[in-house]
Motif scaffolding. Structure first.
Motif, PDB file in Angstrom:
ATOM      1  N   GLY A 113       0.806  -1.223   0.000  1.00 52.22           N
ATOM      2  CA  GLY A 113       0.000   0.000   0.000  1.00 52.22           C
ATOM      3  C   GLY A 113       0.837   1.269   0.000  1.00 52.22           C
ATOM      4  O   GLY A 113       0.304   2.358  -0.176  1.00 52.22           O
ATOM      5  N   PHE A 114       2.143   1.143   0.204  1.00 45.85           N
ATOM      6  CA  PHE A 114       3.030   2.302   0.087  1.00 45.85           C
ATOM      7  C   PHE A 114       3.689   2.205  -1.277  1.00 45.85           C
ATOM      8  O   PHE A 114       4.533   1.367  -1.524  1.00 45.85           O
ATOM      9  N   GLY A 115       3.254   3.059  -2.180  1.00 44.50           N
ATOM     10  CA  GLY A 115       3.701   2.978  -3.562  1.00 44.50           C
ATOM     11  C   GLY A 115       2.797   2.032  -4.317  1.00 44.50           C
ATOM     12  O   GLY A 115       1.737   1.650  -3.825  1.00 44.50           O
ATOM     13  N   PRO A 116       3.174   1.621  -5.494  1.00 46.51           N
ATOM     14  CA  PRO A 116       4.409   1.989  -6.173  1.00 46.51           C
ATOM     15  C   PRO A 116       4.370   3.443  -6.629  1.00 46.51           C
ATOM     16  O   PRO A 116       3.307   4.019  -6.852  1.00 46.51           O
ATOM     17  N   PHE A 117       5.556   4.019  -6.763  1.00 44.20           N
ATOM     18  CA  PHE A 117       5.704   5.378  -7.259  1.00 44.20           C
ATOM     19  C   PHE A 117       6.332   5.286  -8.646  1.00 44.20           C
ATOM     20  O   PHE A 117       7.425   4.741  -8.803  1.00 44.20           O
ATOM     21  N   ARG A 118       5.616   5.797  -9.633  1.00 47.15           N
ATOM     22  CA  ARG A 118       6.077   5.766 -11.025  1.00 47.15           C
ATOM     23  C   ARG A 118       6.472   7.172 -11.445  1.00 47.15           C
ATOM     24  O   ARG A 118       5.757   8.126 -11.149  1.00 47.15           O
ATOM     25  N   PHE A 119       7.594   7.271 -12.158  1.00 50.77           N
ATOM     26  CA  PHE A 119       8.115   8.552 -12.606  1.00 50.77           C
ATOM     27  C   PHE A 119       8.383   8.506 -14.099  1.00 50.77           C
ATOM     28  O   PHE A 119       8.839   7.477 -14.618  1.00 50.77           O
ATOM     29  N   ASP A 120       8.139   9.618 -14.777  1.00 49.02           N
ATOM     30  CA  ASP A 120       8.535   9.764 -16.163  1.00 49.02           C
ATOM     31  C   ASP A 120      10.056   9.727 -16.214  1.00 49.02           C
ATOM     32  O   ASP A 120      10.729  10.466 -15.489  1.00 49.02           O
ATOM     33  N   ARG A 121      10.617   8.873 -17.032  1.00 48.50           N
ATOM     34  CA  ARG A 121      12.066   8.673 -17.075  1.00 48.50           C
ATOM     35  C   ARG A 121      12.822   9.970 -17.393  1.00 48.50           C
ATOM     36  O   ARG A 121      13.838  10.264 -16.778  1.00 48.50           O
ATOM     37  N   GLY A 122      12.356  10.744 -18.344  1.00 51.69           N
ATOM     38  CA  GLY A 122      13.038  11.986 -18.706  1.00 51.69           C
ATOM     39  C   GLY A 122      13.086  12.977 -17.563  1.00 51.69           C
ATOM     40  O   GLY A 122      14.137  13.559 -17.265  1.00 51.69           O
ATOM     41  N   GLN A 123      11.943  13.189 -16.907  1.00 53.23           N
ATOM     42  CA  GLN A 123      11.889  14.132 -15.787  1.00 53.23           C
ATOM     43  C   GLN A 123      12.728  13.620 -14.625  1.00 53.23           C
ATOM     44  O   GLN A 123      13.458  14.375 -13.982  1.00 53.23           O
ATOM     45  N   TYR A 124      12.669  12.337 -14.347  1.00 57.37           N
ATOM     46  CA  TYR A 124      13.441  11.708 -13.269  1.00 57.37           C
ATOM     47  C   TYR A 124      14.942  11.862 -13.525  1.00 57.37           C
ATOM     48  O   TYR A 124      15.695  12.298 -12.650  1.00 57.37           O
ATOM     49  N   ASP A 125      15.372  11.523 -14.741  1.00 59.74           N
ATOM     50  CA  ASP A 125      16.789  11.633 -15.084  1.00 59.74           C
ATOM     51  C   ASP A 125      17.282  13.067 -14.927  1.00 59.74           C
ATOM     52  O   ASP A 125      18.377  13.307 -14.425  1.00 59.74           O
ATOM     53  N   GLU A 126      16.473  14.019 -15.356  1.00 57.69           N
ATOM     54  CA  GLU A 126      16.863  15.430 -15.240  1.00 57.69           C
ATOM     55  C   GLU A 126      16.996  15.840 -13.774  1.00 57.69           C
ATOM     56  O   GLU A 126      17.953  16.522 -13.398  1.00 57.69           O
ATOM     57  N   ALA A 127      16.074  15.419 -12.926  1.00 55.43           N
ATOM     58  CA  ALA A 127      16.139  15.757 -11.495  1.00 55.43           C
ATOM     59  C   ALA A 127      17.396  15.181 -10.853  1.00 55.43           C
ATOM     60  O   ALA A 127      18.062  15.846 -10.066  1.00 55.43           O
ATOM     61  N   VAL A 128      17.750  13.948 -11.197  1.00 54.38           N
ATOM     62  CA  VAL A 128      18.956  13.324 -10.644  1.00 54.38           C
ATOM     63  C   VAL A 128      20.202  14.009 -11.196  1.00 54.38           C
ATOM     64  O   VAL A 128      21.155  14.275 -10.453  1.00 54.38           O
ATOM     65  N   ARG A 129      20.187  14.353 -12.477  1.00 54.86           N
ATOM     66  CA  ARG A 129      21.343  15.041 -13.077  1.00 54.86           C
ATOM     67  C   ARG A 129      21.604  16.392 -12.424  1.00 54.86           C
ATOM     68  O   ARG A 129      22.738  16.827 -12.338  1.00 54.86           O
ATOM     69  N   GLU A 130      20.548  17.067 -11.997  1.00 56.28           N
ATOM     70  CA  GLU A 130      20.699  18.391 -11.378  1.00 56.28           C
ATOM     71  C   GLU A 130      21.402  18.333 -10.035  1.00 56.28           C
ATOM     72  O   GLU A 130      21.879  19.354  -9.542  1.00 56.28           O
ATOM     73  N   LEU A 131      21.469  17.159  -9.438  1.00 52.40           N
ATOM     74  CA  LEU A 131      22.171  17.015  -8.168  1.00 52.40           C
ATOM     75  C   LEU A 131      23.665  17.031  -8.419  1.00 52.40           C
ATOM     76  O   LEU A 131      24.166  16.296  -9.265  1.00 52.40           O
ATOM     77  N   SER A 132      24.348  17.844  -7.700  1.00 52.22           N
ATOM     78  CA  SER A 132      25.800  17.898  -7.856  1.00 52.22           C
ATOM     79  C   SER A 132      26.449  17.439  -6.569  1.00 52.22           C
ATOM     80  O   SER A 132      26.183  17.996  -5.501  1.00 52.22           O
ATOM     81  N   PRO A 133      27.341  16.451  -6.620  1.00 49.27           N
ATOM     82  CA  PRO A 133      27.996  15.991  -5.397  1.00 49.27           C
ATOM     83  C   PRO A 133      28.918  17.045  -4.786  1.00 49.27           C
ATOM     84  O   PRO A 133      29.338  16.918  -3.661  1.00 49.27           O
ATOM     85  N   ASP A 134      29.191  18.110  -5.513  1.00 56.33           N
ATOM     86  CA  ASP A 134      30.088  19.139  -5.009  1.00 56.33           C
ATOM     87  C   ASP A 134      29.363  20.408  -4.557  1.00 56.33           C
ATOM     88  O   ASP A 134      29.988  21.419  -4.299  1.00 56.33           O
ATOM     89  N   GLU A 135      28.009  20.352  -4.496  1.00 58.50           N
ATOM     90  CA  GLU A 135      27.245  21.533  -4.127  1.00 58.50           C
ATOM     91  C   GLU A 135      27.587  22.027  -2.737  1.00 58.50           C
ATOM     92  O   GLU A 135      27.892  21.247  -1.846  1.00 58.50           O
ATOM     93  N   GLU A 136      27.483  23.307  -2.555  1.00 55.07           N
ATOM     94  CA  GLU A 136      27.673  23.939  -1.249  1.00 55.07           C
ATOM     95  C   GLU A 136      26.353  24.529  -0.833  1.00 55.07           C
ATOM     96  O   GLU A 136      25.601  25.023  -1.643  1.00 55.07           O
ATOM     97  N   ALA A 137      26.087  24.518   0.455  1.00 51.40           N
ATOM     98  CA  ALA A 137      24.835  25.105   0.951  1.00 51.40           C
ATOM     99  C   ALA A 137      24.956  26.609   1.022  1.00 51.40           C
ATOM    100  O   ALA A 137      26.017  27.160   1.039  1.00 51.40           O
TER     101      ALA A 137
END
Length: 137
Positions: A113-137
């Protein structure tokens, strides 16, 4: 059912020297969604026990880990292994699906009953790509 839109909240933990991210599904933090589910199901402990993941691990995990399941949330203490929320992440040509959730330290818990959560692959990939491991707060 229309796919969820995924975003990531960023938070720098100066005391731990890490930069964490929390998935947000259609504008609601995943931490809030799981807190509501576990509380309604009478699970203990529940509520404010989950936290974000180190941004450096998100890139590898959120695109279909080599393990059967990947952590989509860590513990509120900052130690991912302390109290993670695991999910199976399936990546196809145009969809990403998170399902089959579990709390590995409480295998008797039922997350049906928790999920499933489905995401559009293009939007999902873009959101993950926007994450930078070197970001500063």
């Amino acid at each position: 059912m229309a796919p969820y839109r995924i975003q990531f909240d960023h938070q720098r933990h100066v005391d731990r020297g890490v930069f964490d991210v929390v998935p947000r599904l259609d504008g609601t933090p995943l931490t809030e969604l799981i807190d509501r589910f576990e509380t309604r199901a009478g699970m203990r402990p529940a509520g404010e026990v989950y936290g974000g993941l180190n941004v450096r691990r998100v890139h590898e995990r959120f695109h279909g880990a080599t393990d059967p399941k990947a952590a989509v949330l860590g513990c509120s203490c900052g130690d991912e292994g302390c109290w993670p929320l695991l999910a199976r992440i399936t990546v196809t040509g145009d969809l990403v699906v998170w399902d089959d959730f579990e709390q590995p330290h409480r295998p008797e818990r039922d997350y049906t009953g928790f999920g499933p959560f489905r995401f559009d692959r293009g939007q999902y990939d873009e959101a993950v790509r926007e994450l930078s491991p070197d970001e500063e707060a």
